[in-house]
Design a protein around this motif. Structure first.
Motif, short mmCIF file in Angstrom:
data_model
loop_
_atom_site.label_atom_id
_atom_site.label_comp_id
_atom_site.label_asym_id
_atom_site.label_seq_id
_atom_site.Cartn_x
_atom_site.Cartn_y
_atom_site.Cartn_z
N SER A 115 0.83 -1.21 0.00
CA SER A 115 0.00 0.00 0.00
C SER A 115 0.86 1.25 0.00
O SER A 115 0.56 2.22 -0.71
CB SER A 115 -0.92 0.01 1.22
OG SER A 115 -1.76 -1.13 1.22
N VAL A 116 1.93 1.24 0.79
CA VAL A 116 2.83 2.39 0.82
C VAL A 116 3.51 2.57 -0.53
O VAL A 116 3.69 3.70 -1.00
CB VAL A 116 3.87 2.22 1.95
CG1 VAL A 116 4.96 3.28 1.86
CG2 VAL A 116 3.17 2.30 3.32
N ALA A 117 3.85 1.46 -1.18
CA ALA A 117 4.47 1.54 -2.51
C ALA A 117 3.50 2.11 -3.54
O ALA A 117 3.91 2.82 -4.46
CB ALA A 117 4.96 0.16 -2.95
N MET A 118 2.21 1.83 -3.37
CA MET A 118 1.21 2.30 -4.31
C MET A 118 0.80 3.75 -4.04
O MET A 118 0.27 4.43 -4.93
CB MET A 118 -0.05 1.42 -4.25
CG MET A 118 0.12 0.00 -4.75
SD MET A 118 0.53 -0.08 -6.51
CE MET A 118 -0.91 0.65 -7.26
N TRP A 119 1.02 4.24 -2.84
CA TRP A 119 0.47 5.52 -2.43
C TRP A 119 0.89 6.68 -3.34
O TRP A 119 0.03 7.48 -3.75
CB TRP A 119 0.82 5.82 -0.97
CG TRP A 119 0.48 7.21 -0.55
CD1 TRP A 119 1.32 8.19 -0.10
CD2 TRP A 119 -0.83 7.81 -0.58
NE1 TRP A 119 0.64 9.35 0.16
CE2 TRP A 119 -0.69 9.15 -0.13
CE3 TRP A 119 -2.09 7.35 -0.94
CZ2 TRP A 119 -1.76 10.01 -0.02
CZ3 TRP A 119 -3.17 8.22 -0.84
CH2 TRP A 119 -3.00 9.54 -0.38
N CYS A 167 -11.93 5.31 -1.15
CA CYS A 167 -10.80 4.39 -0.98
C CYS A 167 -9.48 5.15 -0.88
O CYS A 167 -8.59 4.78 -0.10
CB CYS A 167 -10.76 3.40 -2.13
SG CYS A 167 -12.14 2.23 -2.15
N ALA A 168 -9.34 6.21 -1.67
CA ALA A 168 -8.12 7.02 -1.61
C ALA A 168 -7.96 7.68 -0.24
O ALA A 168 -6.84 7.79 0.28
CB ALA A 168 -8.15 8.09 -2.71
N ILE A 169 -9.06 8.10 0.36
CA ILE A 169 -9.02 8.71 1.69
C ILE A 169 -8.53 7.68 2.72
O ILE A 169 -7.72 7.99 3.60
CB ILE A 169 -10.40 9.26 2.05
CG1 ILE A 169 -10.73 10.48 1.18
CG2 ILE A 169 -10.49 9.62 3.53
CD1 ILE A 169 -12.21 10.81 1.12
N ALA A 170 -9.01 6.45 2.59
CA ALA A 170 -8.56 5.39 3.50
C ALA A 170 -7.06 5.11 3.32
O ALA A 170 -6.33 4.93 4.29
CB ALA A 170 -9.37 4.12 3.25
N LEU A 171 -6.61 5.10 2.08
CA LEU A 171 -5.18 4.89 1.82
C LEU A 171 -4.35 6.04 2.36
O LEU A 171 -3.25 5.84 2.89
CB LEU A 171 -4.94 4.74 0.32
CG LEU A 171 -5.35 3.41 -0.30
CD1 LEU A 171 -5.44 3.54 -1.80
CD2 LEU A 171 -4.36 2.31 0.09
N ALA A 172 -4.86 7.26 2.24
CA ALA A 172 -4.14 8.43 2.76
C ALA A 172 -3.93 8.32 4.26
O ALA A 172 -2.85 8.63 4.78
CB ALA A 172 -4.90 9.70 2.41
N ASP A 177 -0.89 10.44 5.58
CA ASP A 177 -0.86 11.62 4.72
C ASP A 177 -2.29 12.07 4.48
O ASP A 177 -2.80 12.03 3.36
CB ASP A 177 -0.16 11.27 3.40
CG ASP A 177 0.09 12.48 2.52
OD1 ASP A 177 -0.10 13.63 2.99
OD2 ASP A 177 0.46 12.28 1.34
N PRO A 178 -3.00 12.48 5.52
CA PRO A 178 -4.45 12.76 5.40
C PRO A 178 -4.75 13.85 4.39
O PRO A 178 -3.98 14.80 4.23
CB PRO A 178 -4.84 13.18 6.82
CG PRO A 178 -3.57 13.57 7.49
CD PRO A 178 -2.50 12.75 6.88
#
Length: 350
Positions: A115-119, A167-172, A177-178
């Protein structure tokens, strides 16, 4: 049989369907249409299905392809064939959907490192998409090859983008990185999808404009169920599935299975099971699925079995049976609805 994300077992027929998707994957990791071109939205959908089926290595190759082919501005070309760009324009819902895929991969595998690699890729894609927002909050459907924004927004596309933003908000948050501005954009988009049809081009002939507001989570619960009931007779052909276009004798597997997910997301489980069963006439003995069925002529149309149709089948089956940890990703989008203070429109939602 392959292990599912819940520690259970993927049903054998769905393992076979996942393997039919993997067979179409190119060495680069790209997952094309039957004609050989790749678009990012369908590629992501296929990656999600591979992951749900426990096919980790081809799923990760698909996500690596996304990281490696993203353009500097955060977008991807509308069409790539054999590694060559065949349409340099870019569509907003295509770019946004990587967030759904990346979050789904985290839900299924629990792999925070991936997930961090995709962020960074997700962040650039979402910022590019939000660069196409109109003042009211709807998002233009494309930016052409010359960089000019499209002149209208699509209801189905913006509904999909709504889920992507959630989903992007959850990944942030996972990446520490909100992005509160994304939350505001998602709330505004949900309001427009639910209450302002005039914000979007009229594509009401297409089934996607009927069920996508529910599928993408902007409309849910009793309101979502009422929306699906209201279009049922227009789009659902009993025993066969969902018409792609209301005035054509043609049902398609992807639309049928997306409706299944939408039905499940708003609690219409009995209907979801029935419609999913109807889609099985499209199954080929090798586990793949015909793209559609022209029922006036009683023949497949087009005469192809597409990877993204198989992917929709897998994701619908997972939503219904929960064999992976990603099974609830569409229900979660429906549960994330907000009631934004968006406008004084008297809709009850603003």
């Amino acid at each position: 049989m392959s292990g599912g994300g819940l520690g259970g077992v993927v049903p054998p027929g769905l393992t076979q369907t996942g393997e039919s998707i993997a067979r179409t994957q190119e060495p680069s990791g790209a997952i094309p249409w039957p004609d050989g071109h790749v678009d990012v939205w369908d590629h992501v959908e296929c990656a999600m299905a591979l992951s749900s089926c426990g096919l980790r290595e081809p799923a990760r190759r698909a996500y690596r392809w996304l990281r490696e082919t993203q353009r500097a501005d955060g977008s991807w070309p509308r069409s790539v064939t054999g590694g060559t760009v065949t349409d340099a324009a870019a569509e907003s819902h295509h770019a946004a959907y990587i967030a759904v895929g990346a979050w789904h991969e985290y839900l299924v595998t629990g792999d925070e490192r991936h997930s961090v690699a995709m962020w960074p890729t997700v962040r650039r894609a979402v910022e590019w998409v939000l660069g196409l927002r109109a003042p009211r909050g709807e998002i233009s459907w494309e930016r052409d090859a010359a960089g000019k924004p499209g002149s209208f927004a699509l209801l189905s596309g913006c509904s999909s983008i709504h889920q992507s933003l959630r989903c992007a908000i959850a990944l942030a948050k996972l990446a520490d990185d909100p992005r509160p501005d994304w939350e505001l954009a998602a709330d505004q988009l949900a309001h427009l999808v639910a209450a302002h049809p005039e914000a979007f081009a009229d594509k009401s002939r297409f089934a996607m404009d009927w069920y996508y507001p529910v599928l993408g989570g902007a409309v849910g619960g009793a309101e979502g169920a009422a929306r699906l009931v209201s279009g049922w007779d227009r789009f659902v052909v009993p025993g066969l599935g969902v018409r792609c276009v209301s005035d054509q004798p043609w049902v398609t597997g992807a639309e049928t299975c997306e409706l299944v997910i939408a039905l499940d997301a708003c609690g219409m489980r009995a209907e979801a099971l029935e419609v999913f069963a109807d889609a099985q006439h499209l199954r080929h003995p090798d586990g793949s699925y015909w793209t559609g069925w022209q029922f006036a002529n009683s023949e497949p149309f087009p005469r192809e079995r597409s990877s993204w149709t198989a992917a929709a089948v897998v994701l619908a089956a997972d939503a219904l049976t929960g064999f992976s940890r990603g099974a609830g990703i569409f229900r979660d989008a429906a549960g994330a609805q907000a009631v934004p203070n968006a406008c004084d429109c008297g809709s009850g939602r603003g």
